[in-house]
Write a protein that holds these residues in place. Structure first.
Motif, mmCIF file in Angstrom:
data_model
loop_
_atom_site.group_PDB
_atom_site.id
_atom_site.type_symbol
_atom_site.label_atom_id
_atom_site.label_comp_id
_atom_site.label_asym_id
_atom_site.label_seq_id
_atom_site.Cartn_x
_atom_site.Cartn_y
_atom_site.Cartn_z
ATOM 1 N N ALA A 1 45.334 30.320 28.018
ATOM 2 C CA ALA A 1 43.942 30.112 28.408
ATOM 3 C C ALA A 1 43.786 28.933 29.368
ATOM 4 O O ALA A 1 43.069 29.031 30.380
ATOM 5 C CB ALA A 1 43.084 29.902 27.166
ATOM 6 N N ALA A 2 44.437 27.817 29.082
ATOM 7 C CA ALA A 2 44.289 26.636 29.939
ATOM 8 C C ALA A 2 44.820 26.897 31.343
ATOM 9 O O ALA A 2 44.202 26.491 32.335
ATOM 10 C CB ALA A 2 45.007 25.442 29.310
ATOM 11 N N VAL B 1 43.667 28.268 37.216
ATOM 12 C CA VAL B 1 43.672 29.167 38.373
ATOM 13 C C VAL B 1 42.244 29.393 38.851
ATOM 14 O O VAL B 1 41.931 29.246 40.040
ATOM 15 C CB VAL B 1 44.327 30.520 38.023
ATOM 16 C CG1 VAL B 1 44.179 31.499 39.187
ATOM 17 C CG2 VAL B 1 45.805 30.332 37.692
ATOM 18 N N CYS B 2 41.368 29.753 37.912
ATOM 19 C CA CYS B 2 39.976 30.051 38.281
ATOM 20 C C CYS B 2 39.277 28.829 38.857
ATOM 21 O O CYS B 2 38.503 28.944 39.819
ATOM 22 C CB CYS B 2 39.219 30.567 37.061
ATOM 23 S SG CYS B 2 39.822 32.168 36.451
ATOM 24 N N ALA B 3 39.548 27.655 38.287
ATOM 25 C CA ALA B 3 38.917 26.432 38.776
ATOM 26 C C ALA B 3 39.339 26.144 40.214
ATOM 27 O O ALA B 3 38.513 25.764 41.051
ATOM 28 C CB ALA B 3 39.278 25.262 37.871
ATOM 29 N N THR C 1 46.247 26.870 46.325
ATOM 30 C CA THR C 1 46.670 26.231 45.070
ATOM 31 C C THR C 1 46.489 27.193 43.905
ATOM 32 O O THR C 1 47.379 27.342 43.049
ATOM 33 C CB THR C 1 45.852 24.956 44.815
ATOM 34 O OG1 THR C 1 46.097 24.027 45.878
ATOM 35 C CG2 THR C 1 46.241 24.309 43.490
ATOM 36 N N GLY C 2 45.334 27.861 43.865
ATOM 37 C CA GLY C 2 45.081 28.825 42.810
ATOM 38 C C GLY C 2 46.081 29.957 42.818
ATOM 39 O O GLY C 2 46.538 30.409 41.761
ATOM 40 N N LEU C 3 46.442 30.413 44.012
ATOM 41 C CA LEU C 3 47.422 31.496 44.121
ATOM 42 C C LEU C 3 48.773 31.058 43.575
ATOM 43 O O LEU C 3 49.433 31.800 42.844
ATOM 44 C CB LEU C 3 47.550 31.949 45.575
ATOM 45 C CG LEU C 3 48.625 33.003 45.850
ATOM 46 C CD1 LEU C 3 48.418 34.243 44.992
ATOM 47 C CD2 LEU C 3 48.628 33.368 47.336
ATOM 48 N N GLY C 4 49.191 29.852 43.927
ATOM 49 C CA GLY C 4 50.472 29.360 43.417
ATOM 50 C C GLY C 4 50.494 29.286 41.906
ATOM 51 O O GLY C 4 51.484 29.676 41.260
ATOM 52 N N ALA D 1 46.252 39.106 41.952
ATOM 53 C CA ALA D 1 45.678 39.932 43.022
ATOM 54 C C ALA D 1 44.331 39.369 43.472
ATOM 55 O O ALA D 1 44.024 39.350 44.675
ATOM 56 C CB ALA D 1 45.508 41.368 42.527
ATOM 57 N N HIS D 2 43.526 38.903 42.524
ATOM 58 C CA HIS D 2 42.233 38.305 42.854
ATOM 59 C C HIS D 2 42.426 37.075 43.738
ATOM 60 O O HIS D 2 41.715 36.894 44.737
ATOM 61 C CB HIS D 2 41.514 37.931 41.562
ATOM 62 C CG HIS D 2 40.222 37.213 41.762
ATOM 63 N ND1 HIS D 2 39.158 37.763 42.451
ATOM 64 C CD2 HIS D 2 39.820 35.965 41.365
ATOM 65 C CE1 HIS D 2 38.152 36.898 42.462
ATOM 66 N NE2 HIS D 2 38.528 35.803 41.829
ATOM 67 N N ALA D 3 43.421 36.255 43.386
ATOM 68 C CA ALA D 3 43.698 35.062 44.187
ATOM 69 C C ALA D 3 44.165 35.431 45.591
ATOM 70 O O ALA D 3 43.761 34.810 46.579
ATOM 71 C CB ALA D 3 44.759 34.209 43.482
ATOM 72 N N VAL D 4 44.997 36.458 45.676
ATOM 73 C CA VAL D 4 45.479 36.914 46.984
ATOM 74 C C VAL D 4 44.317 37.394 47.849
ATOM 75 O O VAL D 4 44.243 37.105 49.052
ATOM 76 C CB VAL D 4 46.534 38.030 46.809
ATOM 77 C CG1 VAL D 4 46.841 38.709 48.139
ATOM 78 C CG2 VAL D 4 47.811 37.453 46.228
ATOM 79 N N ALA D 5 43.394 38.130 47.238
ATOM 80 C CA ALA D 5 42.229 38.620 47.981
ATOM 81 C C ALA D 5 41.405 37.457 48.523
ATOM 82 O O ALA D 5 40.944 37.496 49.678
ATOM 83 C CB ALA D 5 41.373 39.515 47.089
#
Length: 230
Positions: A95-96, A101-103, A112-115, A143-147
């Protein structure tokens, strides 16, 4: 969608039934081991936990769970797996990291989120296997991060992988992943060869959705024809 199985053991311990299919053993008490082996095979094939209703030779009835990894648990130990087999809730262990990632994505730090998403997906695949529901959820997050990084074609391909994985589990999560892949394919402005290849993959994945996905599949087929023939 939780998988169920029934096990009944005969008094001699040499015979039993798994989902009403007879199993036999030459060894006294061997039917129990054969039944567990059969249930582990079902859990591994379905890639999800199996809730077992067992009847002992003396008539005593009880329940237990066999996980996709083959572990035998009491029902209270596996309540999360039974309640949420499609991993709609983020497991506490991750969860953390998922929140991180979402933050990052929400604050405009897409790379950064993608990594973080890539590392999370790899760690989950290593811990639970590449076909586990946890991994498909992590792949969708990636996939969301890539988009958000402005790569709709790559994101579409990742969502297609997740959709195929969910379809193999007969999970309703297939629909969401397939819809996202569909939307991203129409957004992508790739060169023709890449667009055609990806469209053919999307067409095949939508074919797994039956009648519910038929209109979307026909739209993809039409677009493929336009790309190929102009």
């Amino acid at each position: 969608m939780t998988c169920w199985a029934t096990v009944e053991l005969a008094e001699d311990g040499r015979r039993g039934w798994v989902n009403e299919t007879e199993i036999c053993s030459d060894q006294p008490g061997g039917a129990r081991a054969a039944a567990i082996t059969r249930i582990r095979g079902i859990a591994r094939q379905r890639r999800r936990p199996v809730l077992v209703a067992a009847t002992e030779p003396d008539g005593h009835r009880h329940h237990f769970v066999v996980t996709a990894e083959g572990t035998i648990l009491k029902t209270h130990q596996a309540s999360g797996l039974i309640r949420d087999p499609d991993a709609e809730e983020t497991p506490a262990a991750y969860a953390a990291r998922a929140c991180a990632v979402c933050a990052a994505l929400q604050s405009g730090q897409e790379r950064t989120g993608l990594g973080l998403a890539v590392r999370l997906e790899k760690d989950i695949a290593r811990a639970h296997g590449r076909d586990h529901p946890y991994r498909w959820r992590a792949l969708e997050l990636r996939a969301h991060a890539v988009a958000l990084c402005g790569l709709p074609s790559t994101a579409c391909e990742l969502y297609l992988g997740a959709a195929k994985g969910w379809a193999a589990l007969a999970s309703p999560a297939y629909q969401g992943a397939a819809r996202r892949a569909y939307a991203l394919w129409f957004q992508a402005g790739e060169q023709q060869t890449r667009a055609l290849w990806l469209g053919e993959q999307l067409r095949d994945v939508l074919g797994l959705g039956g009648d519910e996905a038929s209109s979307a599949r026909m739209a993809v087929v039409h677009r493929i024809s336009e790309l190929r023939w102009g």
